[in-house]
Design a protein around this motif. Sequence first.
Motif, PDB file in Angstrom:
ATOM      1  N   ALA A 152       1.028  -1.282   0.041  1.00 34.66           N
ATOM      2  CA  ALA A 152      -0.064   0.121  -0.032  1.00 34.66           C
ATOM      3  C   ALA A 152       0.764   1.427  -0.065  1.00 34.66           C
ATOM      4  O   ALA A 152       1.782   1.385   0.552  1.00 34.66           O
ATOM      5  N   ASN A 153       0.575   2.540  -0.718  1.00 36.51           N
ATOM      6  CA  ASN A 153       1.248   3.536  -0.731  1.00 36.51           C
ATOM      7  C   ASN A 153       2.553   3.275  -1.357  1.00 36.51           C
ATOM      8  O   ASN A 153       3.366   3.863  -0.943  1.00 36.51           O
ATOM      9  N   GLU A 154       2.949   2.481  -2.168  1.00 37.67           N
ATOM     10  CA  GLU A 154       4.246   2.127  -3.025  1.00 37.67           C
ATOM     11  C   GLU A 154       3.975   2.183  -4.123  1.00 37.67           C
ATOM     12  O   GLU A 154       2.851   1.604  -4.673  1.00 37.67           O
ATOM     13  N   GLU A 155       5.003   2.752  -4.916  1.00 38.53           N
ATOM     14  CA  GLU A 155       4.902   2.711  -6.527  1.00 38.53           C
ATOM     15  C   GLU A 155       5.576   1.415  -7.027  1.00 38.53           C
ATOM     16  O   GLU A 155       6.629   1.038  -6.520  1.00 38.53           O
ATOM     17  N   PRO A 156       4.840   0.623  -8.026  1.00 38.60           N
ATOM     18  CA  PRO A 156       5.475  -0.192  -8.509  1.00 38.60           C
ATOM     19  C   PRO A 156       6.623  -0.027  -9.228  1.00 38.60           C
ATOM     20  O   PRO A 156       7.164   1.036  -9.652  1.00 38.60           O
ATOM     21  N   PRO A 157       7.887  -0.954  -9.009  1.00 37.99           N
ATOM     22  CA  PRO A 157       9.175  -0.723  -9.307  1.00 37.99           C
ATOM     23  C   PRO A 157       9.416  -0.741 -11.046  1.00 37.99           C
ATOM     24  O   PRO A 157      10.568  -0.306 -11.435  1.00 37.99           O
ATOM     25  N   LEU A 158       8.507  -1.217 -11.961  1.00 40.76           N
ATOM     26  CA  LEU A 158       8.524  -1.203 -13.210  1.00 40.76           C
ATOM     27  C   LEU A 158       7.456  -0.353 -13.733  1.00 40.76           C
ATOM     28  O   LEU A 158       6.314  -1.131 -13.473  1.00 40.76           O
ATOM     29  N   THR A 159       7.665   0.386 -14.573  1.00 40.20           N
ATOM     30  CA  THR A 159       6.662   1.004 -15.448  1.00 40.20           C
ATOM     31  C   THR A 159       7.037   1.086 -16.891  1.00 40.20           C
ATOM     32  O   THR A 159       8.020   1.288 -17.473  1.00 40.20           O
ATOM     33  N   ILE A 160       6.076   0.719 -17.822  1.00 38.66           N
ATOM     34  CA  ILE A 160       6.181   0.600 -19.136  1.00 38.66           C
ATOM     35  C   ILE A 160       5.703   2.026 -19.632  1.00 38.66           C
ATOM     36  O   ILE A 160       4.511   2.507 -19.559  1.00 38.66           O
ATOM     37  N   ALA A 161       6.334   2.676 -20.380  1.00 39.05           N
ATOM     38  CA  ALA A 161       5.982   3.914 -21.034  1.00 39.05           C
ATOM     39  C   ALA A 161       6.237   4.145 -22.455  1.00 39.05           C
ATOM     40  O   ALA A 161       6.715   3.067 -23.183  1.00 39.05           O
ATOM     41  N   VAL A 162       5.449   5.142 -23.127  1.00 38.13           N
ATOM     42  CA  VAL A 162       6.003   5.283 -24.521  1.00 38.13           C
ATOM     43  C   VAL A 162       6.798   6.560 -24.514  1.00 38.13           C
ATOM     44  O   VAL A 162       6.404   7.473 -23.727  1.00 38.13           O
ATOM     45  N   ASN A 163       7.636   6.514 -25.495  1.00 45.09           N
ATOM     46  CA  ASN A 163       8.786   7.783 -25.391  1.00 45.09           C
ATOM     47  C   ASN A 163       8.836   8.151 -26.990  1.00 45.09           C
ATOM     48  O   ASN A 163       8.726   7.584 -27.880  1.00 45.09           O
ATOM     49  N   ALA A 164       8.523   9.690 -27.059  1.00 44.80           N
ATOM     50  CA  ALA A 164       8.539  10.117 -28.498  1.00 44.80           C
ATOM     51  C   ALA A 164       9.532  11.216 -28.270  1.00 44.80           C
ATOM     52  O   ALA A 164       9.819  12.037 -27.321  1.00 44.80           O
ATOM     53  N   MET A 165      10.215  11.532 -29.697  1.00 47.16           N
ATOM     54  CA  MET A 165      11.170  12.563 -29.576  1.00 47.16           C
ATOM     55  C   MET A 165      11.426  13.147 -30.938  1.00 47.16           C
ATOM     56  O   MET A 165      11.046  12.776 -31.763  1.00 47.16           O
ATOM     57  N   ILE A 166      11.754  14.422 -31.043  1.00 46.99           N
ATOM     58  CA  ILE A 166      12.279  15.076 -32.271  1.00 46.99           C
ATOM     59  C   ILE A 166      13.473  15.866 -31.903  1.00 46.99           C
ATOM     60  O   ILE A 166      13.504  16.558 -30.832  1.00 46.99           O
ATOM     61  N   GLY A 167      14.404  16.208 -32.774  1.00 42.93           N
ATOM     62  CA  GLY A 167      15.447  16.758 -32.430  1.00 42.93           C
ATOM     63  C   GLY A 167      16.100  17.147 -33.948  1.00 42.93           C
ATOM     64  O   GLY A 167      15.775  16.997 -34.995  1.00 42.93           O
ATOM     65  N   TYR A 168      17.570  17.784 -33.634  1.00 46.49           N
ATOM     66  CA  TYR A 168      18.368  18.035 -34.792  1.00 46.49           C
ATOM     67  C   TYR A 168      19.751  17.480 -34.588  1.00 46.49           C
ATOM     68  O   TYR A 168      20.415  17.667 -33.536  1.00 46.49           O
ATOM     69  N   SER A 169      20.339  16.940 -35.872  1.00 47.72           N
ATOM     70  CA  SER A 169      21.569  16.533 -35.604  1.00 47.72           C
ATOM     71  C   SER A 169      22.766  17.415 -36.355  1.00 47.72           C
ATOM     72  O   SER A 169      22.268  17.903 -37.426  1.00 47.72           O
ATOM     73  N   PHE A 170      23.691  17.866 -35.465  1.00 47.38           N
ATOM     74  CA  PHE A 170      24.831  18.900 -36.161  1.00 47.38           C
ATOM     75  C   PHE A 170      25.857  18.096 -36.631  1.00 47.38           C
ATOM     76  O   PHE A 170      26.987  18.599 -36.932  1.00 47.38           O
ATOM     77  N   GLY A 171      25.595  16.677 -36.882  1.00 44.03           N
ATOM     78  CA  GLY A 171      26.784  15.795 -36.987  1.00 44.03           C
ATOM     79  C   GLY A 171      27.052  15.003 -36.109  1.00 44.03           C
ATOM     80  O   GLY A 171      26.222  14.215 -35.626  1.00 44.03           O
ATOM     81  N   ALA A 172      28.035  15.304 -35.316  1.00 44.55           N
ATOM     82  CA  ALA A 172      28.647  14.180 -33.964  1.00 44.55           C
ATOM     83  C   ALA A 172      27.703  14.890 -32.838  1.00 44.55           C
ATOM     84  O   ALA A 172      27.422  13.989 -31.920  1.00 44.55           O
ATOM     85  N   ILE A 173      27.190  16.137 -32.854  1.00 42.33           N
ATOM     86  CA  ILE A 173      26.294  16.825 -31.615  1.00 42.33           C
ATOM     87  C   ILE A 173      24.837  16.607 -32.241  1.00 42.33           C
ATOM     88  O   ILE A 173      24.688  17.051 -33.340  1.00 42.33           O
ATOM     89  N   GLN A 174      24.170  16.117 -31.334  1.00 47.05           N
ATOM     90  CA  GLN A 174      22.740  16.113 -31.431  1.00 47.05           C
ATOM     91  C   GLN A 174      21.884  16.572 -30.290  1.00 47.05           C
ATOM     92  O   GLN A 174      22.362  16.792 -29.107  1.00 47.05           O
ATOM     93  N   LEU A 175      20.851  17.535 -30.554  1.00 47.77           N
ATOM     94  CA  LEU A 175      19.903  18.249 -29.482  1.00 47.77           C
ATOM     95  C   LEU A 175      18.593  17.381 -29.910  1.00 47.77           C
ATOM     96  O   LEU A 175      17.898  17.654 -30.914  1.00 47.77           O
ATOM     97  N   GLY A 176      17.745  17.120 -28.775  1.00 51.14           N
ATOM     98  CA  GLY A 176      16.663  16.224 -28.789  1.00 51.14           C
ATOM     99  C   GLY A 176      15.596  16.521 -27.739  1.00 51.14           C
ATOM    100  O   GLY A 176      16.406  16.808 -26.604  1.00 51.14           O
ATOM    101  N   LEU A 177      14.251  16.658 -28.037  1.00 48.46           N
ATOM    102  CA  LEU A 177      13.330  16.914 -26.940  1.00 48.46           C
ATOM    103  C   LEU A 177      12.572  15.759 -26.982  1.00 48.46           C
ATOM    104  O   LEU A 177      12.164  15.098 -27.745  1.00 48.46           O
ATOM    105  N   ASN A 178      12.617  15.043 -25.675  1.00 45.79           N
ATOM    106  CA  ASN A 178      12.099  13.883 -25.309  1.00 45.79           C
ATOM    107  C   ASN A 178      10.705  14.005 -24.548  1.00 45.79           C
ATOM    108  O   ASN A 178      10.682  14.693 -23.558  1.00 45.79           O
ATOM    109  N   PHE A 179       9.779  13.333 -24.852  1.00 44.10           N
ATOM    110  CA  PHE A 179       8.263  13.214 -23.934  1.00 44.10           C
ATOM    111  C   PHE A 179       8.192  11.693 -23.740  1.00 44.10           C
ATOM    112  O   PHE A 179       7.832  10.939 -24.489  1.00 44.10           O
ATOM    113  N   SER A 180       7.820  11.544 -22.460  1.00 43.35           N
ATOM    114  CA  SER A 180       7.663  10.212 -21.833  1.00 43.35           C
ATOM    115  C   SER A 180       6.215  10.159 -21.166  1.00 43.35           C
ATOM    116  O   SER A 180       6.107  10.854 -20.246  1.00 43.35           O
ATOM    117  N   GLN A 181       5.357   9.117 -21.581  1.00 44.26           N
ATOM    118  CA  GLN A 181       4.254   9.022 -20.847  1.00 44.26           C
ATOM    119  C   GLN A 181       3.980   7.632 -20.292  1.00 44.26           C
ATOM    120  O   GLN A 181       4.050   6.552 -21.097  1.00 44.26           O
TER     121      GLN A 181
END
Length: 208
Positions: A152-181
């Motif tokens: 009771a009043n404990e969070e289950p240790p494993l959660t399955i989520a869906v993750n989506a991202m969009i970003g831009y690659s400058f080559g070796a350097i990448q910048l990405g925005l991630n949303f997880s639900q």
Amino acid sequence: MKKFLTVLILTFVLHFNESFAQFGIQAGPVGILGEAFPTADGFDKLGGAMSFTFGAMYNLPFGDQFVIQPAVNFLNKQWKDDLENLTTGDSEITKVSINYLEIPIQFVFTGGNEKGFFAGIGPSFNLGLSGKRTVDLNGNTNTSDYNFGSGANEEPPLTIAVNAMIGYSFGAIQLGLNFSQGLTNQVSDNFDQGNVNHLALRLGYIFR
């Protein structure tokens, strides 16, 4: 389940093609959407606070325009509220900080380009590690553990989520925005958990 196993098998097979696979590291700030966890006086809930994440990812080519990107991230989530009694001048700060091991597996569209926009989506597995709730009243601090489990009043240790991202690659350097639900083990009407959702802005470096 069959589709998920297929992705894992492809990931395992492509892992051995080291001439094409790319290892990278990433880190950045994390933001929480919405409120959770009661304040010390029980009249309100804590607002999402900025926190952080860091980890590593592996790009495995899948055809000419896609990559499969498994990653392992340390993820910290925080909620915080500052209250001040205008009559007595008492200051009360309530904070909840929860740590997770986040393992997303994303199917990313790159268009076959080393530079330019990319977008991805896929499942994510969040493993609860530890957490603390801290209440500071005029400099006097009281700390309690945030528990993971099946009780009771404990969070289950494993959660399955869906993750989506969009970003831009400058080559070796990448910048990405991630949303997880979170999809599994979500909150009930009378108990808050840390596994609902989050935003992460990650700056990554790919070793070529």
